[in-house]
Motif scaffolding. Sequence first.
Motif, PDB file in Angstrom:
ATOM      1  N   TYR A   1      -2.490  -2.913  -9.678  1.00  0.00           N
ATOM      2  CA  TYR A   1      -3.466  -2.994  -8.590  1.00  0.00           C
ATOM      3  C   TYR A   1      -4.164  -1.639  -8.492  1.00  0.00           C
ATOM      4  CZ  TYR A   1      -5.309  -5.127  -4.311  1.00  0.00           C
ATOM      5  OH  TYR A   1      -6.127  -5.692  -3.371  1.00  0.00           O
ATOM      6  N   LEU A   2      -5.477  -1.616  -8.686  1.00  0.00           N
ATOM      7  CA  LEU A   2      -6.225  -0.369  -8.734  1.00  0.00           C
ATOM      8  C   LEU A   2      -6.819   0.039  -7.391  1.00  0.00           C
ATOM      9  CD1 LEU A   2      -8.181  -0.898 -12.083  1.00  0.00           C
ATOM     10  CD2 LEU A   2      -6.042   0.337 -11.746  1.00  0.00           C
ATOM     11  N   ASP A   3      -7.382  -0.912  -6.680  1.00  0.00           N
ATOM     12  CA  ASP A   3      -8.167  -0.613  -5.481  1.00  0.00           C
ATOM     13  C   ASP A   3      -7.307  -0.707  -4.227  1.00  0.00           C
ATOM     14  OD1 ASP A   3     -10.316   0.023  -3.954  1.00  0.00           O
ATOM     15  OD2 ASP A   3     -11.358  -1.885  -4.163  1.00  0.00           O
TER      16      ASP A   3
ATOM     17  N   ARG B   1      -6.582   0.061  -0.733  1.00  0.00           N
ATOM     18  CA  ARG B   1      -7.246   0.542   0.478  1.00  0.00           C
ATOM     19  C   ARG B   1      -7.045  -0.476   1.600  1.00  0.00           C
ATOM     20  NH1 ARG B   1     -13.749  -0.238  -0.544  1.00  0.00           N
ATOM     21  NH2 ARG B   1     -13.646  -2.169  -1.740  1.00  0.00           N
TER      22      ARG B   1
ATOM     23  N   LYS C   1     -12.159  -6.521 -10.899  1.00  0.00           N
ATOM     24  CA  LYS C   1     -12.352  -5.084 -10.698  1.00  0.00           C
ATOM     25  C   LYS C   1     -11.210  -4.444  -9.915  1.00  0.00           C
ATOM     26  CE  LYS C   1     -17.407  -5.181 -10.947  1.00  0.00           C
ATOM     27  NZ  LYS C   1     -18.682  -4.844 -10.252  1.00  0.00           N
ATOM     28  N   LYS C   2     -10.423  -5.263  -9.224  1.00  0.00           N
ATOM     29  CA  LYS C   2      -9.306  -4.728  -8.447  1.00  0.00           C
ATOM     30  C   LYS C   2      -8.095  -4.411  -9.322  1.00  0.00           C
ATOM     31  CE  LYS C   2      -9.930  -6.920  -3.903  1.00  0.00           C
ATOM     32  NZ  LYS C   2      -9.272  -7.821  -2.927  1.00  0.00           N
TER      33      LYS C   2
ATOM     34  N   ASN D   1      -8.600  -4.059   1.678  1.00  0.00           N
ATOM     35  CA  ASN D   1      -8.065  -5.091   0.785  1.00  0.00           C
ATOM     36  C   ASN D   1      -6.732  -5.654   1.252  1.00  0.00           C
ATOM     37  OD1 ASN D   1     -10.216  -4.936  -1.019  1.00  0.00           O
ATOM     38  ND2 ASN D   1      -9.259  -3.303  -2.217  1.00  0.00           N
TER      39      ASN D   1
ATOM     40  N   SER E   1       0.815  -1.219   0.000  1.00  0.00           N
ATOM     41  CA  SER E   1       0.000   0.000   0.000  1.00  0.00           C
ATOM     42  C   SER E   1       0.843   1.260   0.000  1.00  0.00           C
ATOM     43  CB  SER E   1      -0.937   0.004   1.215  1.00  0.00           C
ATOM     44  OG  SER E   1      -1.866  -1.057   1.153  1.00  0.00           O
TER      45      SER E   1
ATOM     46  N   THR F   1     -10.991 -11.524  -8.883  1.00  0.00           N
ATOM     47  CA  THR F   1     -11.485 -10.164  -8.579  1.00  0.00           C
ATOM     48  C   THR F   1     -11.014  -9.199  -9.665  1.00  0.00           C
ATOM     49  OG1 THR F   1      -9.551  -9.845  -7.165  1.00  0.00           O
ATOM     50  CG2 THR F   1     -11.608 -10.501  -6.086  1.00  0.00           C
TER      51      THR F   1
END
Length: 215
Positions: A80-82, A84, A57-58, A87, A27, A55
Motif C-alpha cells: 500500500y503506497l498512498d 493517508r 495508483k494506490k 484513504n 496506517s 485503484t
Amino acid sequence: MQGLPGPQLGDGRLPIFVFPSALTFYSDDQSSHKQVLTLYNPYDYALKFKVLSTTPKKYTVVDSEGTIRPQCCVDIVIRYLDIRINNEGVKDKFRIQMSEHGKKKILGSKDITSVLLPHREAVSQCDDDFKSLPKQMSLPAEGQSVAAKHGQVHTSASGPGFLVIFTAVACIIALMLPTHGELESKLPDYFHLSLQQKLIAAYILGLVTMVILKV
C-alpha cells in the motif's frame, strides 16, 4: 498493474483459490503496509494469472502477472503506497483472473477487497481485564510455580510446532500425488487422490502457511 475492467468481462466457472480472502492495512503499523496473497493451482494444467485493481495508483503489486504450475502455488506481494487519512475506510478491490497457460480465454476470476484502517488494536479486552486487577493481588507460591512452568512452555513453543510443519509437509505431498484418472502414473490406485481432496489440501496448506509466517 492494470486498472480493473468493466463488468462486461464476467466471471468464468473455474473455481479460484486465493488466501486470504481480504486485505487489511493499518496506517500506524508499517509492517502491515505489505501483504501477501497466495494463489493456488490444484489442477493438472498450468494456469496464467493476472492481478487487476480498481485503484492501481494506490498499490504496488510485485509480479502482477505470471504462471502457476500444476498443483503448485505462488505468493504475490502487495504494498500500500498512498497511506493517508483520506484513504482510511475506503474499500478497494483486486481481481484475480485465471486463464489456461497459452490461451487468452478467462476461465475464472475472484475479487479480493482491500481496506486501510487508522490503527491496529494493540491491547485486547483480556489485557484490559488483567490491568484492572489490584496491584496487591498475587498468586500463591504453588500458583506461581505453575505459571512459571506455563511461561517456559510458551517460550519454548515460540516457533512453528511440529504438528504445523507436519501438516504443511503432508499437504504438499498430497498435492504432488497423482489425480484419479491419470494413466501415466505408476503409483497404485490408492495413492491417487480426487480433485476435491487436493482442493482441501491446498486450502489447509494456505492456512498453515499463514500460521508459520506469523510465528
